[in-house]
Design a protein around this motif. Structure first.
Motif, PDB file in Angstrom:
ATOM      1  N   LEU A 100       0.828  -1.201   0.000  1.00 51.69           N
ATOM      2  CA  LEU A 100       0.000   0.000   0.000  1.00 51.69           C
ATOM      3  C   LEU A 100       0.860   1.246   0.000  1.00 51.69           C
ATOM      4  O   LEU A 100       1.779   1.366   0.821  1.00 51.69           O
ATOM      5  N   PRO A 101       0.550   2.177  -0.896  1.00 55.53           N
ATOM      6  CA  PRO A 101       1.257   3.466  -0.836  1.00 55.53           C
ATOM      7  C   PRO A 101       0.733   4.278   0.348  1.00 55.53           C
ATOM      8  O   PRO A 101      -0.413   4.111   0.767  1.00 55.53           O
ATOM      9  N   ILE A 102       1.552   5.127   0.904  1.00 50.63           N
ATOM     10  CA  ILE A 102       1.175   5.884   2.085  1.00 50.63           C
ATOM     11  C   ILE A 102       0.001   6.823   1.802  1.00 50.63           C
ATOM     12  O   ILE A 102      -0.777   7.159   2.689  1.00 50.63           O
ATOM     13  N   ASP A 103      -0.136   7.214   0.504  1.00 52.02           N
ATOM     14  CA  ASP A 103      -1.230   8.114   0.151  1.00 52.02           C
ATOM     15  C   ASP A 103      -2.393   7.371  -0.495  1.00 52.02           C
ATOM     16  O   ASP A 103      -3.120   7.919  -1.316  1.00 52.02           O
ATOM     17  N   VAL A 104      -2.601   6.084  -0.127  1.00 53.92           N
ATOM     18  CA  VAL A 104      -3.655   5.263  -0.710  1.00 53.92           C
ATOM     19  C   VAL A 104      -5.025   5.835  -0.380  1.00 53.92           C
ATOM     20  O   VAL A 104      -5.228   6.465   0.664  1.00 53.92           O
ATOM     21  N   SER A 105      -5.994   5.566  -1.255  1.00 52.78           N
ATOM     22  CA  SER A 105      -7.357   6.018  -0.998  1.00 52.78           C
ATOM     23  C   SER A 105      -8.002   5.147   0.070  1.00 52.78           C
ATOM     24  O   SER A 105      -7.613   3.984   0.291  1.00 52.78           O
ATOM     25  N   ASP A 106      -9.025   5.692   0.729  1.00 56.31           N
ATOM     26  CA  ASP A 106      -9.730   4.932   1.773  1.00 56.31           C
ATOM     27  C   ASP A 106     -10.322   3.646   1.222  1.00 56.31           C
ATOM     28  O   ASP A 106     -10.300   2.595   1.876  1.00 56.31           O
ATOM     29  N   PHE A 107     -10.862   3.701   0.020  1.00 58.56           N
ATOM     30  CA  PHE A 107     -11.526   2.539  -0.577  1.00 58.56           C
ATOM     31  C   PHE A 107     -10.543   1.391  -0.779  1.00 58.56           C
ATOM     32  O   PHE A 107     -10.796   0.248  -0.378  1.00 58.56           O
ATOM     33  N   VAL A 108      -9.415   1.690  -1.413  1.00 57.14           N
ATOM     34  CA  VAL A 108      -8.407   0.649  -1.662  1.00 57.14           C
ATOM     35  C   VAL A 108      -7.836   0.138  -0.351  1.00 57.14           C
ATOM     36  O   VAL A 108      -7.608  -1.069  -0.171  1.00 57.14           O
ATOM     37  N   PHE A 109      -7.619   1.046   0.598  1.00 56.33           N
ATOM     38  CA  PHE A 109      -7.081   0.649   1.899  1.00 56.33           C
ATOM     39  C   PHE A 109      -8.016  -0.339   2.600  1.00 56.33           C
ATOM     40  O   PHE A 109      -7.583  -1.389   3.101  1.00 56.33           O
TER      41      PHE A 109
END
Length: 414
Positions: A100-109
């Motif tokens: 996961l990238p640190i700036d991932v979206s809430d949905f993907v997270f």
């Protein structure tokens, strides 16, 4: 209700730590954070997820070698634009549940975290099943374990033993359900008495009570003939088929059942259901169910013999008790009869003694008169006549005594 996550965060970047924390909170997770610096003290904690920041100063090899929580916990790697190719290369062979990238979206997270946790739980379940079946390399070892379970003396009752054995055979053939039904021929019904369900499979036992056998005549007749019943595709049955109407609501796609016999009477059946997948049912499933049905019949026969033995012992105890009471009554009756007999004899002897003594006294007196020389011939004849009367009286008494003795002998009172 918020989802509670026990999170083990490996990282030294304070910004990344707070960012990760915010991602969890924004997605309605309640989190318990544990810091990597304390990992040596947390081996006993069952974590839900490890979030590993690849920008951390924590040495990856040291971390993986110093704790055993990695082997049993899903791990997600967190990276940023500053993460070097070297760090990404170092973890390429580590089994993870995503990056996961640190700036991932809430949905993907949210999707990634949920998927990681669910997959980890599934793996834990599979490991648990694998460990349970470890060592069971053949059907015979499986049935030996079941037989031992039934025969050993323990605090486990028979119902729980049956439940455990259903689990063993169900896991052995990778079934979704294993179960026992009993027929009630008097009421023409069948009922589910025991059921084991694999993980994620709904229980149906409450919905399968007192099913009229006239709804499933082919099913019942197959069992009565001692034959297996296999349905490899429930959906292929006609929609108006009564069997399909019973099986489809249970989400069953394939099944096999085998009858249970006691001598020549079919009194039930055992079976496997497959819900998640169609099963190419083989001789393996049939052989397991056939031998298991024989074990159940042996168990039922043993219980029936034990019950009959207890009933027989109770009957014998009752008979012995009644016999003892009858014998006592008979002895009392005989004792009373003997006492009465003695009383009667004493009365007879007293009466006879009196009569005999009277006659004997008369004879002795008359005999003394014969010694007198002055007796005339007429007087002698008269005395002899009296003596004759006395002897006849004695003869009569003797006859009475003999008659009484024979009478009591015939009546078995002597």
């Amino acid at each position: 209700m918020n989802k509670i996550i026990k999170l083990f965060f490996v990282g030294s970047d304070f910004y990344h730590f707070n960012t990760a924390r915010k991602l969890f909170l924004d997605n309605n997770y309640e989190i318990e954070f544990y810091n990597a610096t304390k990992h040596s003290k947390t081996d006993s904690i069952n974590f839900d997820l490890i979030l590993f920041d690849l920008n951390t100063t924590v040495n990856i090899d040291d971390f993986f070698n110093s704790t055993n929580i990695v082997s049993q916990t899903p791990i997600i790697f967190l990276y940023s634009k500053d993460t070097s190719e070297k760090e990404l290369y170092k973890v390429r062979n580590i089994s993870s549940y995503g990056y996961l990238p640190i700036d991932v979206s809430d949905f993907v997270f949210d999707i990634t975290v949920n998927k990681a946790i669910e997959q980890a739980k599934q793996k834990q379940t599979e490991n648990k099943i694998s460990n349970k079946l470890k060592g069971l390399s053949s059907i015979y070892e499986l049935l030996l374990q079941i037989s031992t379970l039934y025969l050993e003396k323990s605090l486990i009752n028979d119902y729980d033993k049956v439940q455990e054995s259903l689990e063993l055979i169900g896991l052995f053939v990778n079934a979704d359900r294993s179960y026992i039904f009993l027929y009630d021929w008097n009421n023409e019904t069948c009922s589910n008495t025991h059921e084991w369900c694999n993980s994620g499979i709904s229980a149906e036992i409450e919905n399968l009570q007192s099913i009229p056998t006239n709804l499933i005549p082919d099913w019942v007749n197959t069992h009565k003939k001692g034959e297996r019943l296999i349905i490899e595709n429930v959906q292929a049955l006609d929609d108006d088929n009564e069997v399909k109407k019973i099986l489809a609501p249970q989400s069953i796609v394939s099944l096999i059942t085998v009858p249970i016999f006691n001598e020549d009477i079919c009194y039930g059946f055992v079976g496997f259901d497959y819900v998640y997948h169609y099963s190419d049912i083989s001789e393996k499933e049939y052989e397991v169910l056939t031998m298991y049905s024989k074990i159940l019949n042996s168990l039922e026969t043993r219980k029936r013999y034990e019950k009959e033995l207890i009933n027989t012992n109770n009957e014998l105890e009752t008979k012995v008790k009644l016999s003892a009471e009858e014998l006592l009554k008979k002895e009392i009756k005989q004792s009373l009869a003997l006492q009465q007999h003695i009383i009667d004899l004493e009365e007879i002897l007293f009466t006879l003694s009196h009569k005999f003594r009277h006659s004997v006294a008369n004879i002795m007196g008359l005999s003394n008169l014969l010694n007198i020389t002055t007796n005339s011939v007429d007087e002698v004849y008269e005395i002899v006549g009296y003596i004759k009367e006395c002897t006849e009286t004695l003869d009569s008494y003797t006859y009475e005594l003999t008659h009484l003795a024979n009478e009591r002998k015939n009546n078995k009172t002597l």
